[in-house]
Enzyme design. Sequence first.
Site, PDB file in Angstrom:
ATOM      1  N   ARG A  66      -2.274  -0.433   5.546  1.00 23.67           N
ATOM      2  CA  ARG A  66      -3.405  -1.087   4.868  1.00 23.67           C
ATOM      3  C   ARG A  66      -3.003  -2.460   4.347  1.00 23.67           C
ATOM      4  O   ARG A  66      -3.790  -3.407   4.380  1.00 23.67           O
ATOM      5  CB  ARG A  66      -3.926  -0.235   3.704  1.00 23.67           C
ATOM      6  CG  ARG A  66      -4.853   0.873   4.132  1.00 23.67           C
ATOM      7  CD  ARG A  66      -5.296   1.693   2.939  1.00 23.67           C
ATOM      8  NE  ARG A  66      -4.229   2.620   2.562  1.00 23.67           N
ATOM      9  CZ  ARG A  66      -4.241   3.424   1.511  1.00 23.67           C
ATOM     10  NH1 ARG A  66      -5.269   3.412   0.681  1.00 23.67           N
ATOM     11  NH2 ARG A  66      -3.246   4.239   1.263  1.00 23.67           N
ATOM     12  N   CYS A  83       0.865  -1.187   0.000  1.00 25.08           N
ATOM     13  CA  CYS A  83       0.000   0.000   0.000  1.00 25.08           C
ATOM     14  C   CYS A  83       0.902   1.238   0.000  1.00 25.08           C
ATOM     15  O   CYS A  83       1.971   1.209  -0.585  1.00 25.08           O
ATOM     16  CB  CYS A  83      -0.965  -0.021   1.189  1.00 25.08           C
ATOM     17  SG  CYS A  83      -0.163   0.063   2.801  1.00 25.08           S
TER      18      CYS A  83
END
Length: 146
Positions: free
Chosen positions: A82, A77
């Site tokens: 994330r 990410c």
Amino acid sequence: MSYQNISPSEASELLEGDADAVYIDVRSMPEYENGHPAGALNIPVMHHEAMGMVPNPDFVRVVQSHFAPDAKLLIGCQSGARSARAAETLIAAGFTAIANVAGGFGGARSPTGEVVERGWMELGLPVEYGAEDDKSYPALVSGANQ
């Protein structure tokens, strides 16, 4: 079973040396289009909505429709947060060869702003812009629906 953390440099070496390894960029579509690791697929774990970021309810389904449970998937990410969540989700869904790219595309920083892990872009690793049809999220979702 859990995932392993690797650096962007290690991810790049894996992609060059192992034709079976695949980089999945789990950032939003606009983030992906503004620059991503060369060859990366885009399957967002979160979407930008008017109220902010919301989970992508189709994330696991789209990954499962394109990859076997033992596929070598490198999950990245912007900074690694994330992608860590996405890696945990994929492990829980039965995937067994998952690596989180710590530092992601833009690098990870401490709460004080100090660089903890340099990102893909900062390391000068190969970058592409835009969204190639076969690697874009709309194309991957379409393929998952067939």
